[in-house]
Design a protein around this motif. Structure first.
Motif, PDB file in Angstrom:
ATOM      1  N   ASP A   7       0.852  -1.189   0.000  1.00  9.48           N
ATOM      2  CA  ASP A   7       0.000   0.000   0.000  1.00  9.48           C
ATOM      3  C   ASP A   7       0.888   1.240   0.000  1.00  9.48           C
ATOM      4  N   ARG A   8       0.932   1.940  -1.135  1.00  8.88           N
ATOM      5  CA  ARG A   8       1.858   3.072  -1.248  1.00  8.88           C
ATOM      6  C   ARG A   8       1.264   4.363  -0.737  1.00  8.88           C
ATOM      7  N   HIS A  68       2.652   6.418   2.114  1.00 13.75           N
ATOM      8  CA  HIS A  68       4.059   6.822   2.056  1.00 13.75           C
ATOM      9  C   HIS A  68       4.265   8.063   1.200  1.00 13.75           C
ATOM     10  N   HIS A 105       6.474   8.706  -0.831  1.00 15.49           N
ATOM     11  CA  HIS A 105       7.555   8.214  -1.688  1.00 15.49           C
ATOM     12  C   HIS A 105       7.208   8.597  -3.125  1.00 15.49           C
ATOM     13  N   ASP A 118       7.598   6.176  -9.312  1.00 10.65           N
ATOM     14  CA  ASP A 118       7.720   6.519 -10.728  1.00 10.65           C
ATOM     15  C   ASP A 118       6.813   5.651 -11.600  1.00 10.65           C
ATOM     16  N   THR A 157       5.727   2.748 -11.068  1.00  7.53           N
ATOM     17  CA  THR A 157       5.905   1.303 -11.032  1.00  7.53           C
ATOM     18  C   THR A 157       4.753   0.689 -10.255  1.00  7.53           C
ATOM     19  N   SER A 204       1.707  -2.322  -9.687  1.00  5.35           N
ATOM     20  CA  SER A 204       1.885  -3.737  -9.391  1.00  5.35           C
ATOM     21  C   SER A 204       2.174  -4.490 -10.686  1.00  5.35           C
ATOM     22  N   VAL A 205       3.018  -5.483 -10.569  1.00  6.05           N
ATOM     23  CA  VAL A 205       3.420  -6.258 -11.725  1.00  6.05           C
ATOM     24  C   VAL A 205       2.891  -7.674 -11.552  1.00  6.05           C
ATOM     25  N   THR A 240       5.148  -5.481   4.062  1.00  9.16           N
ATOM     26  CA  THR A 240       5.457  -5.600   2.640  1.00  9.16           C
ATOM     27  C   THR A 240       5.736  -4.235   2.038  1.00  9.16           C
ATOM     28  N   THR A 241       4.909  -3.256   2.426  1.00 10.29           N
ATOM     29  CA  THR A 241       5.079  -1.928   1.835  1.00 10.29           C
ATOM     30  C   THR A 241       6.462  -1.371   2.144  1.00 10.29           C
ATOM     31  N   VAL A 278       9.296  -0.515  -0.742  1.00  3.24           N
ATOM     32  CA  VAL A 278       9.775   0.863  -0.894  1.00  3.24           C
ATOM     33  C   VAL A 278      11.296   0.908  -0.699  1.00  3.24           C
ATOM     34  N   GLU A 307      13.125  -0.478  -3.690  1.00  4.44           N
ATOM     35  CA  GLU A 307      13.197   0.472  -4.810  1.00  4.44           C
ATOM     36  C   GLU A 307      14.334   1.463  -4.600  1.00  4.44           C
ATOM     37  N   LYS A 308      14.516   1.882  -3.344  1.00  2.82           N
ATOM     38  CA  LYS A 308      15.604   2.817  -3.062  1.00  2.82           C
ATOM     39  C   LYS A 308      16.960   2.162  -3.297  1.00  2.82           C
ATOM     40  N   ARG A 368      17.572  -0.246  -5.380  1.00  5.04           N
ATOM     41  CA  ARG A 368      17.745  -0.356  -6.834  1.00  5.04           C
ATOM     42  C   ARG A 368      18.155   0.994  -7.412  1.00  5.04           C
ATOM     43  N   HIS A 375       4.541  -9.683  -5.469  1.00  4.08           N
ATOM     44  CA  HIS A 375       4.702  -9.433  -6.911  1.00  4.08           C
ATOM     45  C   HIS A 375       5.452  -8.148  -7.195  1.00  4.08           C
ATOM     46  N   GLU A 376       5.226  -7.124  -6.371  1.00  5.64           N
ATOM     47  CA  GLU A 376       5.860  -5.834  -6.614  1.00  5.64           C
ATOM     48  C   GLU A 376       7.374  -5.920  -6.490  1.00  5.64           C
ATOM     49  N   ASP A 426       9.494  -7.981  -7.762  1.00  6.75           N
ATOM     50  CA  ASP A 426      10.212  -8.259  -9.013  1.00  6.75           C
ATOM     51  C   ASP A 426      10.673  -6.960  -9.654  1.00  6.75           C
ATOM     52  N   GLU A 427       9.742  -6.015  -9.724  1.00  2.00           N
ATOM     53  CA  GLU A 427      10.035  -4.720 -10.324  1.00  2.00           C
ATOM     54  C   GLU A 427      10.969  -3.919  -9.406  1.00  2.00           C
TER      55      GLU A 427
END
Lengths: 472, 169
Positions: free
Chosen positions: A456-457, A460, A462, A465, A467, A469-470, B7-8, B12, B15-16, B18, B34-35, B37-38
């Motif tokens: 859940d973004r 945040h 943050h 960009d 991205t 869910s995949v 998870t969140t 997050v 991503e930082k 990466r 799933h998130e 992977d990206e």
């Protein structure tokens, strides 16, 4: 708002009830194997099942010593109990893969709480099923002759025979179900490894988990492999019982030679399988207090599937009767009249219609679908009914041959019954051991059902960009 | 290695990591996210292609076996059918296709994952046994080109983890 919430819950009922987080579901399921004292009832249940399994062992010993003459099989009813039981067990074995594969592809989240032990049930039922045709050959120590390998006899199998197709279908089904079950278990066995206090258990679970550590790269491949397996098992599960039905429908015998057989057998298999899943999970959730995870909603959904597949099966019975009448072929017409009205086994047909046709009509009503008592009763009746279905197909079709001179009757002997009861004992003994030693519910999949599992973004600050869910 | 509660948070943070240019990284979680992977920049696996090859091999082996048996080695007429009776050969060939494709999916997955591997340095972190229960971990390996012990540790402390651990080898 309250109204909206109620409507949402009706459409999309929660699959995990009560207040749970990752740790509590983990503990709840893994404690059954690791921490809790084995309940007294377990010993009683396992004891009875184990004794019945000894009955199987004794019958098979006698069978090896004396041959298939100890059974009631005769001419013209040569298939009799062994094949009835084979088809019954393999039918039961279909629900597991249906739940794990087809419902996964259809994104039915409720499968998560029941797929693990449904898959175990599949494996054990297939093990019971596999015994019968091999023992029915009369010389089971030569069963390997069914495998194509270069041999000193210079002979090869006849691949045009449905019985040969059966060998391939059932073997493939057993192996793929085993893989599916085991792959699902790997992350959960890793959980048991990390939670076990006893160092021997830790070692054994450590070996069985192959060193699973929950790496993101591993999960990525794991999920894809699981999805692919589901995709491969879906046509497999449909093909296996179709091929079993070819054993009958490819023959020229009235009562067997019908094009409705493959779909009708597949529906019957799923019907019988769900009945067995209900028979197993209703006591399981009561004894081990798993009602938060296997909710009344789950039971109600299974009831609905039983109703739907049961109605397809009833349609199959109607279609058989219609074919016989519409074909106007005298042997077909005679077979159907004999089966329903004038033959000595007429009672088995009407008992079958009662068990599989009448009893499931109660499932239209919510009251029965949401009562575990009635669901259990109906499931037992359906299991009996599905056994009777194979009895009707095999015995009533065979006992009246084309020539009245070769007509006969079939009566099972005590060893037919001990062998059948024996496999039931063997099946339940394995189920009891499974419940004791491995997680009965897929822990990692239940964790994904919890509301926290979603990323859940919004909470945040943050700068993401895009991205989103995949899916993978 | 850093530990997270949700998870969140871990996604997050990944991503930082990466975006900071680390490549030799990994995340550990009690269930698939799933998130992730990206977030970690994980490339799509070649597994599906292997499974396809496995399936085609199964089909060819199934058909080949029956062709060899009924046409080459042991030609015998059954029910007036031709030696190569394709419709009757479909079920075994089909089952072989599924069988080999499934074996490839499972054993290919385990092989690509480098399993079985009963020992791995991450298991040396005492709290890591919670990775199969409720916690999430993020790892930056020391063979990453950007790895510098003090800087990386400080960077990880900035990600708001519960705690940062060193992984002994």
């Amino acid at each position: 708002m309250e109204e909206l919430k109620r409507v949402q819950e009706r459409i999309n009922p929660p699959m995990v009830e009560g207040h749970h987080d990752y740790a509590s579901v983990t503990d709840k399921i893994s404690d059954i194997t690791l921490k809790k004292r084995t309940p007294f009832g377990w010993f009683i249940g396992f004891g009875i099942a184990f004794l019945l399994a000894q009955l199987l062992l004794m019958t098979v010993t006698l069978l090896f010593a004396q041959g298939v003459g100890i059974w009631g099989n005769n001419q013209p009813v040569g298939w009799a109990f062994p094949i009835i039981n084979f088809v019954w067990w393999i039918g039961i074995g279909h629900a597991g893969t249906l739940i794990s594969a087809i419902l996964l592809l259809l994104n039915q989240k409720w499968r998560t709480s029941i797929n693990r032990f449904a898959e175990a049930m599949t494996l054990f039922a297939v093990a019971c099923a596999g015994m019968f045709p091999i023992l029915h050959t009369g010389r089971p120590w030569l069963a390997y002759w069914m495998l194509p390998y270069p041999n000193t006899m210079g002979m090869w199998q006849n691949f045009r025979s449905p019985l040969m197709w059966d060998v391939f279908a059932v073997t493939t089904y057993a192996l793929v179900s085993l893989l599916f079950w085991y792959v699902g278990l790997i992350p959960d066995i890793a959980t048991l490894r990390d939670r076990a206090n006893n160092k021997y258990f830790k070692f054994v679970y450590g070996l069985l988990s192959w060193g699973w550590r929950g790496s993101a790269r591993h999960w990525h491949r794991y999920e894809l492999a699981y999805l692919l397996l589901a995709g491969l098992s879906t046509p497999l599960v449909l093909s296996v019982h179709s091929i079993v039905s070819f054993d009958f429908s490819v023959a020229q015998l009235p009562g067997w030679h019908a094009t409705i057989f493959p779909p009708y057998f597949v529906a019957g298999a799923i019907f019988a399988g769900f009945a067995m899943v209900l028979i197993l999970c209703i006591p399981l959730r009561a004894w081990y207090n798993l009602k938060d995870l296997i909710t009344d909603t789950h039971l109600s959904y299974m009831g609905k599937i039983m109703l739907a597949t049961g109605l397809i099966v009833v349609y199959g019975y109607a279609a058989e009767a219609f074919f016989a009448w519409y074909s106007a072929a005298e042997y077909e017409v005679f077979m159907m009249r004999n089966r329903m009205i004038s033959g000595p086994y007429w009672w088995s047909y009407w008992l079958l219609i009662f068990c599989n046709g009448v009893s499931i009509q109660f499932l239209w009503f919510k009251r029965f679908r949401e009562s575990s008592f009635w669901l259990f009763v109906i499931s037992v009746i359906v299991s009996v009914g599905m056994w009777l279905e194979r009895f009707v197909i095999i015995v009533t079709s065979l006992h009246r041959d084309f020539l009245p001179s070769s007509w006969g009757m079939f009566a099972p002997t005590i060893f037919d019954w001990t062998m059948y009861l024996g496999t039931i004992g063997f099946f339940f003994a394995l189920i009891f051991l499974f419940v004791r030693m491995l997680p009965v519910i897929s822990i990692f999949e239940v964790r994904t059902l919890l509301p926290d599992a979603k990323v859940d973004r919004h909470g945040h600050d943050h700068d993401h960009d895009g991205t989103g869910s995949v899916g993978s | 290695m850093a530990e997270f509660d949700t998870t969140t948070e871990v996604v997050v943070a990944a991503e930082k990591v990466r975006d900071a240019g680390f490549t030799e990284t990994d995340a550990f979680s009690p269930f698939p996210i799933h998130e992730m992977d990206e977030a970690l920049g994980i490339k799509r696996t070649v597994l599906p292609y292997l499974v396809f090859i496995g399936g085609v091999a199964g089909l060819l082996i199934g058909l080949g076996l029956q062709y060899y048996t009924h046409v080459v080695e042991y030609p015998i007429i059954v029910g007036g059918r031709p030696h190569f009776s394709l419709p009757a050969f479909v079920p075994p060939a089909y089952e072989m296709t599924i069988l080999l494709a499934s074996f490839t999916a499972v054993f290919g997955m385990l092989f690509l994952n480098g399993l079985p591997k009963p020992y791995h340095p991450v298991f040396n972190v005492p709290r890591f046994n919670l990775a199969s229960r409720e916690k999430f971990f993020l790892l930056i390996k020391k063979d990453d080109p950007k790895f510098d012990y003090d800087e990386t540790k400080a960077f990880m402390e900035d990600l708001n983890p519960q705690e940062v651990f060193d992984v002994d080898e």
